[in-house]
Design an enzyme around this catalytic site. Structure first.
Site, mmCIF file in Angstrom:
data_model
loop_
_atom_site.group_PDB
_atom_site.id
_atom_site.type_symbol
_atom_site.label_atom_id
_atom_site.label_comp_id
_atom_site.label_asym_id
_atom_site.label_seq_id
_atom_site.Cartn_x
_atom_site.Cartn_y
_atom_site.Cartn_z
ATOM 1 N N ASN A 95 0.861 -1.179 0.000
ATOM 2 C CA ASN A 95 0.000 0.000 0.000
ATOM 3 C C ASN A 95 0.903 1.235 0.000
ATOM 4 O O ASN A 95 1.487 1.566 1.018
ATOM 5 C CB ASN A 95 -0.898 -0.035 1.246
ATOM 6 C CG ASN A 95 -1.736 1.222 1.379
ATOM 7 O OD1 ASN A 95 -1.833 2.025 0.455
ATOM 8 N ND2 ASN A 95 -2.346 1.392 2.541
ATOM 9 N N TRP A 96 0.986 1.861 -1.157
ATOM 10 C CA TRP A 96 1.891 3.016 -1.270
ATOM 11 C C TRP A 96 1.372 4.239 -0.521
ATOM 12 O O TRP A 96 2.102 5.209 -0.336
ATOM 13 C CB TRP A 96 2.078 3.408 -2.744
ATOM 14 C CG TRP A 96 2.794 2.395 -3.591
ATOM 15 C CD1 TRP A 96 3.268 1.171 -3.196
ATOM 16 C CD2 TRP A 96 3.090 2.517 -4.982
ATOM 17 N NE1 TRP A 96 3.846 0.522 -4.266
ATOM 18 C CE2 TRP A 96 3.747 1.327 -5.376
ATOM 19 C CE3 TRP A 96 2.863 3.501 -5.938
ATOM 20 C CZ2 TRP A 96 4.183 1.120 -6.681
ATOM 21 C CZ3 TRP A 96 3.293 3.286 -7.238
ATOM 22 C CH2 TRP A 96 3.952 2.110 -7.599
ATOM 23 N N LYS A 97 0.093 4.232 -0.190
ATOM 24 C CA LYS A 97 -0.542 5.412 0.424
ATOM 25 C C LYS A 97 -0.311 6.628 -0.485
ATOM 26 O O LYS A 97 -0.283 6.468 -1.708
ATOM 27 C CB LYS A 97 -0.030 5.620 1.851
ATOM 28 C CG LYS A 97 -0.178 4.338 2.676
ATOM 29 C CD LYS A 97 0.076 4.492 4.149
ATOM 30 C CE LYS A 97 -0.116 3.139 4.834
ATOM 31 N NZ LYS A 97 0.036 3.213 6.287
ATOM 32 N N HIS A 141 -9.454 1.102 5.362
ATOM 33 C CA HIS A 141 -8.151 1.335 5.977
ATOM 34 C C HIS A 141 -8.323 2.303 7.150
ATOM 35 O O HIS A 141 -9.117 3.248 7.079
ATOM 36 C CB HIS A 141 -7.171 1.906 4.950
ATOM 37 C CG HIS A 141 -5.763 1.862 5.449
ATOM 38 N ND1 HIS A 141 -5.275 2.777 6.366
ATOM 39 C CD2 HIS A 141 -4.747 0.997 5.205
ATOM 40 C CE1 HIS A 141 -4.015 2.474 6.644
ATOM 41 N NE2 HIS A 141 -3.676 1.399 5.963
ATOM 42 N N GLU A 195 -6.652 4.690 8.153
ATOM 43 C CA GLU A 195 -6.436 6.107 7.831
ATOM 44 C C GLU A 195 -7.684 6.712 7.193
ATOM 45 O O GLU A 195 -7.991 7.887 7.403
ATOM 46 C CB GLU A 195 -5.208 6.243 6.916
ATOM 47 C CG GLU A 195 -3.925 5.998 7.691
ATOM 48 C CD GLU A 195 -2.796 5.399 6.875
ATOM 49 O OE1 GLU A 195 -2.826 5.465 5.630
ATOM 50 O OE2 GLU A 195 -1.864 4.840 7.504
ATOM 51 N N GLU A 222 -4.897 -4.850 10.760
ATOM 52 C CA GLU A 222 -3.869 -3.819 10.927
ATOM 53 C C GLU A 222 -4.093 -3.083 12.249
ATOM 54 O O GLU A 222 -4.869 -2.120 12.301
ATOM 55 C CB GLU A 222 -3.957 -2.806 9.780
ATOM 56 C CG GLU A 222 -3.745 -3.422 8.406
ATOM 57 C CD GLU A 222 -3.236 -2.382 7.410
ATOM 58 O OE1 GLU A 222 -2.175 -2.618 6.838
ATOM 59 O OE2 GLU A 222 -3.875 -1.334 7.250
ATOM 60 N N GLY A 246 2.918 2.328 10.776
ATOM 61 C CA GLY A 246 3.869 3.427 10.600
ATOM 62 C C GLY A 246 4.611 3.810 11.853
ATOM 63 O O GLY A 246 5.249 4.854 11.914
ATOM 64 N N SER A 265 3.828 -2.037 10.353
ATOM 65 C CA SER A 265 5.286 -2.117 10.509
ATOM 66 C C SER A 265 5.842 -3.497 10.157
ATOM 67 O O SER A 265 6.803 -3.964 10.780
ATOM 68 C CB SER A 265 5.706 -1.696 11.916
ATOM 69 O OG SER A 265 5.333 -0.354 12.157
HETATM 70 P P1 13P Z 1 3.232 0.389 7.658
HETATM 71 O O1 13P Z 1 3.715 -0.901 7.062
HETATM 72 O O2 13P Z 1 3.938 1.584 7.150
HETATM 73 O O3 13P Z 1 3.140 0.311 9.150
HETATM 74 O O4 13P Z 1 1.706 0.564 7.137
HETATM 75 C C1 13P Z 1 0.832 -0.477 7.254
HETATM 76 C C2 13P Z 1 -0.388 -0.135 6.499
HETATM 77 O O5 13P Z 1 -1.148 0.734 6.899
HETATM 78 C C3 13P Z 1 -0.628 -0.822 5.229
HETATM 79 O O6 13P Z 1 -1.907 -0.572 4.761
#
Ligand code: 13P
Length: 252
Positions: free
Chosen positions: A9-11, A96, A98, A168, A174, A214
């Protein structure tokens, strides 16, 4: 059949050129290496270009990071499930943390997104997970159960079978603080029990439950070795070809 899947997931990261370079590097590094399904969840403007690159290679799939909960209409700036499907998208991340946190997406909206995605032929990767306070209170299993019930458990079995779940924990996203293998396994097993109670053992056994938070090249092998961890949804570590391919290679 349950599959191990690794999804990046590049966000909101990378320009188009940087993104295409990353995909190219990953494809090169994984050339001739057998691996399970690898998914790139890229920003909307890059979907078509990445679709073109992935078309010629087996085992690689394209995902969007979100879709709108309405089918179409006057929603300036939004992207529909239909639009995503029309440019070759196969998977879509839904729910997600976020999106839930910053865009106030509700369970009711997520259920509608899931329905629309399925209706348009997209495969949802449904995200769930608890915040730190809930984990510290010890009520994390009940919290995630509510998320699944509210947004997924209205589905008929045939549709539910198209869903992959990504657990997650928000406190691990993150933060560099990953869930321990025991914490991940405990929650993944609990999710499988919930699915089994609703849809039966065979559906539960076939459901892919990915871990996210992470996850990196170092901890992926241990996490993926857990009996109920079926790969990962990777954020930060999916932005570097070397790290991401190491995680892909950690699949069982
Ligand atoms: P990280 O791997 O940066 O913690 O992010 C996880 C995530 O939100 C994947 O969708």
């Amino acid at each position: 059949m349950r599959q191990q899947i690794v999804a990046g997931n590049w966000k909101m990261n990378k320009t188009l050129d940087e993104g295409l370079e990353l995909v190219k590097n990953v494809l090169e590094r994984l050339e001739q290496r057998p691996h399970g399904p690898v998914v790139f969840a890229v920003p909307h403007p890059y979907l078509q270009a990445v679709a073109k690159m992935l078309k010629v290679r087996k085992g690689f799939h394209l995902a969007a990071q979100n879709c709108h909960h309405e089918e179409k209409g006057a929603f300036t700036g939004e992207v529909s499930a239909d639009m995503l499907a029309s440019v070759g998208t196969e998977y879509v991340l839904i729910g997600h943390s976020e999106r839930r946190q910053y865009f106030k997406e509700t369970n009711e909206q997520l259920a509608r997104k899931v329905n629309l995605a399925l209706a348009k032929g997209l495969l949802p990767i449904f995200c769930c997970g608890e915040p730190l306070a809930i984990r510290e209170r010890g009520t994390h299993v009940g919290y995630v159960a509510k998320q699944l019930k509210a947004a997924l458990f209205h589905l008929h079995e045939a549709d539910f079978r198209k869903i992959a779940i990504a657990y997650e924990p928000i406190w691990a996203i993150g933060t560099g603080r990953t869930a321990s293998t025991e914490q991940a396994q405990e929650m993944h097993a609990a999710i499988r029990v919930l699915v089994s109670k609703k849809y039966g053992k065979s559906v539960a056994d076939d459901t892919s439950i990915l871990y996210g938070g992470s996850c990196n090249a170092q901890n992926a092998p241990d996490l993926f070795r857990q009996p109920d961890v079926d790969g990962g949804l990777i954020g930060g570590a999916s932005l570097k070809a070397e790290d991401f391919t190491a995680i892909v290679n950690a699949m069982k």
